[in-house]
Scaffold this motif. Sequence first.
Motif, PDB file in Angstrom:
ATOM      1  N   GLY A 174       0.832  -1.205   0.000  1.00  0.00           N
ATOM      2  CA  GLY A 174       0.000   0.000   0.000  1.00  0.00           C
ATOM      3  C   GLY A 174       0.862   1.247   0.000  1.00  0.00           C
ATOM      4  N   GLU A 175       0.243   2.373   0.374  1.00  0.00           N
ATOM      5  CA  GLU A 175       0.958   3.651   0.330  1.00  0.00           C
ATOM      6  C   GLU A 175       1.733   3.905   1.631  1.00  0.00           C
ATOM      7  OE1 GLU A 175      -1.161   7.119  -1.308  1.00  0.00           O
ATOM      8  OE2 GLU A 175      -0.629   8.164   0.529  1.00  0.00           O
ATOM      9  N   ALA A 176       0.979   4.248   2.667  1.00  0.00           N
ATOM     10  CA  ALA A 176       1.591   4.633   3.941  1.00  0.00           C
ATOM     11  C   ALA A 176       0.555   4.478   5.042  1.00  0.00           C
ATOM     12  CB  ALA A 176       2.044   6.091   3.866  1.00  0.00           C
ATOM     13  N   PRO A 177       1.015   4.318   6.280  1.00  0.00           N
ATOM     14  CA  PRO A 177       0.054   4.213   7.383  1.00  0.00           C
ATOM     15  C   PRO A 177      -0.743   5.498   7.568  1.00  0.00           C
ATOM     16  CG  PRO A 177       2.298   3.610   8.091  1.00  0.00           C
ATOM     17  CD  PRO A 177       2.416   4.200   6.729  1.00  0.00           C
ATOM     18  N   GLY A 178      -1.989   5.345   7.988  1.00  0.00           N
ATOM     19  CA  GLY A 178      -2.817   6.472   8.409  1.00  0.00           C
ATOM     20  C   GLY A 178      -2.896   6.486   9.935  1.00  0.00           C
TER      21      GLY A 178
ATOM     22  N   GLU B 165      -3.590   3.067  11.624  1.00  0.00           N
ATOM     23  CA  GLU B 165      -2.435   2.172  11.491  1.00  0.00           C
ATOM     24  C   GLU B 165      -1.314   2.617  12.435  1.00  0.00           C
ATOM     25  OE1 GLU B 165      -4.065   3.572   8.848  1.00  0.00           O
ATOM     26  OE2 GLU B 165      -5.134   1.750   8.240  1.00  0.00           O
TER      27      GLU B 165
ATOM     28  N   PRO C 239      -1.015  -2.501   9.289  1.00  0.00           N
ATOM     29  CA  PRO C 239      -1.457  -1.829   8.063  1.00  0.00           C
ATOM     30  C   PRO C 239      -2.922  -2.110   7.723  1.00  0.00           C
ATOM     31  CG  PRO C 239      -0.036  -3.696   7.514  1.00  0.00           C
ATOM     32  CD  PRO C 239      -0.024  -3.558   9.019  1.00  0.00           C
ATOM     33  N   PHE C 240      -3.528  -1.146   7.069  1.00  0.00           N
ATOM     34  CA  PHE C 240      -4.889  -1.293   6.526  1.00  0.00           C
ATOM     35  C   PHE C 240      -5.910  -1.783   7.567  1.00  0.00           C
ATOM     36  CE2 PHE C 240      -2.595  -1.336   2.382  1.00  0.00           C
ATOM     37  CZ  PHE C 240      -3.335  -0.359   1.736  1.00  0.00           C
TER      38      PHE C 240
ATOM     39  N   ASN D 136       3.607  -1.517   3.373  1.00  0.00           N
ATOM     40  CA  ASN D 136       3.449  -0.216   2.723  1.00  0.00           C
ATOM     41  C   ASN D 136       4.782   0.282   2.174  1.00  0.00           C
ATOM     42  OD1 ASN D 136       0.633   0.733   3.114  1.00  0.00           O
ATOM     43  ND2 ASN D 136       1.101   0.486   5.283  1.00  0.00           N
TER      44      ASN D 136
ATOM     45  N   HIS E  60      -6.414   1.889  -5.085  1.00  0.00           N
ATOM     46  CA  HIS E  60      -6.297   1.989  -3.631  1.00  0.00           C
ATOM     47  C   HIS E  60      -7.708   2.061  -3.023  1.00  0.00           C
ATOM     48  CE1 HIS E  60      -5.211   3.487   0.332  1.00  0.00           C
ATOM     49  NE2 HIS E  60      -3.985   3.079   0.070  1.00  0.00           N
TER      50      HIS E  60
HETATM   51  N1  URA Z   1      -3.546   3.183   3.344  1.00  0.00           N
HETATM   52  C1  URA Z   1      -2.407   2.560   2.987  1.00  0.00           C
HETATM   53  O1  URA Z   1      -1.927   2.722   1.883  1.00  0.00           O
HETATM   54  N2  URA Z   1      -1.838   1.769   3.874  1.00  0.00           N
HETATM   55  C2  URA Z   1      -2.321   1.551   5.076  1.00  0.00           C
HETATM   56  O2  URA Z   1      -1.731   0.788   5.826  1.00  0.00           O
HETATM   57  C3  URA Z   1      -3.512   2.212   5.430  1.00  0.00           C
HETATM   58  C4  URA Z   1      -4.114   3.018   4.543  1.00  0.00           C
END
Ligand code: URA
Length: 193
Positions: free
Chosen positions: A46-50, A53, A59-60, A87, A162
């Motif tokens: 994925g992209e990055a933690p929010g 997370e 993650p996610f 991520n 995404h």
């Molecule tokens: N979006 C992401 O790309 N990764 C995550 O872990 C949470 C949201």
Amino acid sequence: MLKTKQDELKELKQKCEKCYNCALGRTRNNIVFSDGNLEAKILLIGEAPGADEDATGIPFVGRAGKLLTNLIEESGLSRQNDFYICNTVKCRPPENRVPTDEEKKICEQFLLSQIKIVNPKLIVLCGATSAKSFLGNKIKISRIRGQWFKLFDNIDTTVIFHPSYLLRNHSEKEGSPRWLTKQDLLKIKNFIS
Ligand code: URA
């Protein structure tokens, strides 16, 4: 004695926990290293933690993550058994902004090591940020999703939308982003079956 995958990933995670090589390290609550099965055939990036997370270290798990999980399960796959999830960067960018190229570059050592250790049969690039990391900043996610590539030592790779984008696009009509993602996940399921 030969190290197991589990040992290697544990060591890598410990190294990541000590990493302050970019500014994201100073604002994080937790590193978000991975979730799922280290023996899985599919590695999803994925992209990055929010915020959720960052709070849990997984993650996610927020709204987008729940949608991703539902779509995965609806396609007949199991998030916990069939996927190893991570991520492009392991720390939350403030205000959920997109990670910079520099942050991604600094964090890349962890991602590349994860890929090497897990050695998946298929890499799924989830969203534009993840796809751009591997396929170049010029790609357009709507053009590239559903396509298949080879990365690294011949590892099959595909791209899906995404889930944050899907949260803003509710339609499930034929041809809609959600519908297309379901088709992509079915293809992924057939590929690993
Ligand atoms: N979006 C992401 O790309 N990764 C995550 O872990 C949470 C949201």
